[in-house]
Design a protein around this motif. Structure first.
Motif, mmCIF file in Angstrom:
data_model
loop_
_atom_site.group_PDB
_atom_site.id
_atom_site.type_symbol
_atom_site.label_atom_id
_atom_site.label_comp_id
_atom_site.label_asym_id
_atom_site.label_seq_id
_atom_site.Cartn_x
_atom_site.Cartn_y
_atom_site.Cartn_z
ATOM 1 N N ALA A 35 0.848 -1.209 0.000
ATOM 2 C CA ALA A 35 0.000 0.000 0.000
ATOM 3 C C ALA A 35 0.878 1.252 0.000
ATOM 4 C CB ALA A 35 -0.934 -0.015 1.207
ATOM 5 N N LEU A 36 1.989 1.211 0.746
ATOM 6 C CA LEU A 36 2.884 2.376 0.779
ATOM 7 C C LEU A 36 3.547 2.604 -0.579
ATOM 8 C CD1 LEU A 36 4.447 1.901 4.329
ATOM 9 C CD2 LEU A 36 3.387 4.015 3.495
ATOM 10 N N ALA A 37 3.834 1.511 -1.293
ATOM 11 C CA ALA A 37 4.545 1.620 -2.580
ATOM 12 C C ALA A 37 3.585 1.819 -3.756
ATOM 13 C CB ALA A 37 5.389 0.367 -2.797
ATOM 14 N N PHE A 156 2.235 6.288 6.691
ATOM 15 C CA PHE A 156 1.253 5.463 7.395
ATOM 16 C C PHE A 156 1.161 5.847 8.861
ATOM 17 C CE2 PHE A 156 3.194 2.423 10.365
ATOM 18 C CZ PHE A 156 4.544 2.748 10.190
ATOM 19 N N GLU A 157 0.082 5.402 9.474
ATOM 20 C CA GLU A 157 0.000 5.414 10.941
ATOM 21 C C GLU A 157 -0.882 4.241 11.358
ATOM 22 O OE1 GLU A 157 -1.980 8.660 12.800
ATOM 23 O OE2 GLU A 157 -3.227 9.070 11.071
ATOM 24 N N TYR A 158 -0.577 3.690 12.533
ATOM 25 C CA TYR A 158 -1.391 2.572 13.016
ATOM 26 C C TYR A 158 -2.754 3.101 13.433
ATOM 27 C CZ TYR A 158 3.017 0.079 12.993
ATOM 28 O OH TYR A 158 4.199 -0.481 12.608
ATOM 29 N N VAL A 159 -3.795 2.327 13.122
ATOM 30 C CA VAL A 159 -5.172 2.747 13.389
ATOM 31 C C VAL A 159 -5.416 2.858 14.896
ATOM 32 C CG1 VAL A 159 -7.590 2.014 13.209
ATOM 33 C CG2 VAL A 159 -6.053 1.717 11.267
ATOM 34 N N ILE A 193 -5.303 12.717 -1.328
ATOM 35 C CA ILE A 193 -5.922 12.131 -2.530
ATOM 36 C C ILE A 193 -6.449 10.728 -2.237
ATOM 37 C CG2 ILE A 193 -4.701 13.477 -4.288
ATOM 38 C CD1 ILE A 193 -2.721 11.095 -4.507
ATOM 39 N N GLY A 194 -6.452 10.364 -0.965
ATOM 40 C CA GLY A 194 -7.021 9.064 -0.605
ATOM 41 C C GLY A 194 -6.254 8.434 0.531
ATOM 42 N N ARG A 195 -6.844 7.385 1.110
ATOM 43 C CA ARG A 195 -6.125 6.612 2.111
ATOM 44 C C ARG A 195 -6.591 5.164 2.036
ATOM 45 N NH1 ARG A 195 -8.535 8.308 8.067
ATOM 46 N NH2 ARG A 195 -10.684 7.800 7.597
ATOM 47 N N ASN A 196 -5.706 4.260 2.397
ATOM 48 C CA ASN A 196 -6.027 2.834 2.384
ATOM 49 C C ASN A 196 -6.058 2.315 3.811
ATOM 50 O OD1 ASN A 196 -3.795 2.880 -0.267
ATOM 51 N ND2 ASN A 196 -5.918 2.262 -0.548
ATOM 52 N N PHE A 197 -7.087 1.534 4.104
ATOM 53 C CA PHE A 197 -7.159 0.847 5.387
ATOM 54 C C PHE A 197 -6.507 -0.522 5.198
ATOM 55 C CE2 PHE A 197 -9.809 -1.870 8.318
ATOM 56 C CZ PHE A 197 -9.168 -1.435 9.479
ATOM 57 N N VAL A 198 -5.416 -0.760 5.919
ATOM 58 C CA VAL A 198 -4.697 -2.026 5.732
ATOM 59 C C VAL A 198 -5.012 -2.934 6.921
ATOM 60 C CG1 VAL A 198 -2.470 -3.096 5.241
ATOM 61 C CG2 VAL A 198 -2.898 -0.737 4.516
ATOM 62 N N ALA A 199 -6.095 -3.712 6.800
ATOM 63 C CA ALA A 199 -6.561 -4.566 7.901
ATOM 64 C C ALA A 199 -5.611 -5.721 8.205
ATOM 65 C CB ALA A 199 -7.958 -5.092 7.589
ATOM 66 N N VAL A 207 -2.879 4.065 5.438
ATOM 67 C CA VAL A 207 -1.835 4.645 4.574
ATOM 68 C C VAL A 207 -2.442 5.880 3.935
ATOM 69 C CG1 VAL A 207 -0.405 4.337 2.529
ATOM 70 C CG2 VAL A 207 -0.686 2.457 4.143
ATOM 71 N N HIS A 208 -1.841 7.034 4.212
ATOM 72 C CA HIS A 208 -2.321 8.300 3.663
ATOM 73 C C HIS A 208 -1.557 8.617 2.376
ATOM 74 C CE1 HIS A 208 -4.470 9.213 7.377
ATOM 75 N NE2 HIS A 208 -3.376 8.937 8.054
ATOM 76 N N HIS A 209 -2.298 9.069 1.360
ATOM 77 C CA HIS A 209 -1.663 9.476 0.102
ATOM 78 C C HIS A 209 -1.965 10.958 -0.131
ATOM 79 C CE1 HIS A 209 -0.991 5.231 -0.866
ATOM 80 N NE2 HIS A 209 -2.261 5.018 -0.552
ATOM 81 N N LEU A 210 -0.910 11.729 -0.430
ATOM 82 C CA LEU A 210 -1.048 13.179 -0.657
ATOM 83 C C LEU A 210 -0.507 13.525 -2.035
ATOM 84 C CD1 LEU A 210 -1.366 13.182 2.425
ATOM 85 C CD2 LEU A 210 0.393 14.929 2.560
#
Ligand SMILES: C[S@@+](CC[C@H](N)C(=O)[O-])C[C@H]1O[C@@H](n2cnc3c(N)ncnc32)[C@H](O)[C@@H]1O
Length: 224
Positions: A35-37, A156-159, A193-199, A207-210
């Protein structure tokens, strides 16, 4: 010993020795790393790519997998043991060797990296929730300065870490965590521009995307 166990051993050792800057007990899992890449994989070259806080290379492996032929990669890592491990992998690991010629390792904190608009894509694995709020604000400012207008940055940051820690912390720690949250919100404002929840990650992560604005000055003025 397999590569993975070698990485776990180095990581655990650094977690014990330098908890504050390492910030995790194990390297990122595959889902978080991918997700980060994501913006490396989805974009087109030639690009200059920066990874901040690569550790033992869990995310680097997926960045390298997504490189176009003419992309270059800089890795900024503050910890000497991790720097040694990254050099080893670039020399010996079949997943890393193809990128060795166009990868540089900068052994320093990100705060000391000069330049402006240098990178098309920045990927950060820094444990922001461990740092003082003014350090987080400074690090995010540095990364945004290094990003070219229109470039993308992922971190990223932990939920739930900030609310949970706040529940069991004293007032000064709660103030610090609020400041970290504010610094992250400021960086995202007008750029998210979006974020992914990595369960599947332990613990789960955002994961935050800017995307950096074409006119960062105008953005700064609109926020004051
Ligand atoms: C949570 S670990 C992530 C490692 C790796 N990206 C992964 O996902 O497994 C944080 C990494 O950031 C590095 N780091 C911490 N502060 C840093 C700074 N100011 N500049 C550069 N690297 C830093 C640590 O040494 C460590 O390698």
């Amino acid at each position: 010993m397999s590569q993975r166990w070698a990485d776990y051993r180095v990581f655990l050792g650094e977690f014990v020795r330098s908890f504050h800057s390492t910030g995790a007990i194990l390297p990122s899992g595959r889902a978080l790393a991918r997700a980060l890449a994501r913006h490396v994989r989805e974009g087109r070259g030639p690009r200059r790519i920066l990874e901040v806080g690569p550790g033992t290379g869990a995310v680097t492996r997926w960045i390298i997998d997504g490189l176009d032929a003419n992309d270059t990669l800089d890795l900024v890592e503050v910890n000497e043991s991790f720097v040694r491990r990254l050099h080893e992998r670039l020399k010996n690991d079949p997943l890393f060797r193809p990128a060795a010629e166009r990868t540089r390792i900068l052994h320093c904190p990100i705060e000391e990296v000069d330049g402006e608009g240098t990178y098309d894509v920045i990927v950060s694995g820094l444990p922001l929730n461990n740092f003082d709020a003014d350090v987080v604000a400074q690090i995010l400012d540095v990364m945004l300065r290094l990003l070219r207008p229109g470039g993308t940055m992922s971190f990223f940051e932990y939920v739930g870490v900030r609310p949970l820690r706040s529940l069991v912390s004293r007032r000064d720690e709660r103030t610090r965590l609020r400041g970290v949250g504010q610094a992250i919100a400021d960086a995202r404002q007008g750029r998210a521009i979006g974020r992914n929840f990595v369960a599947p990650n332990v613990p789960p992560a955002w994961v935050h995307h800017l995307r950096s604005s074409a006119d960062e000055n105008q953005l700064a003025n609109s926020m004051t």
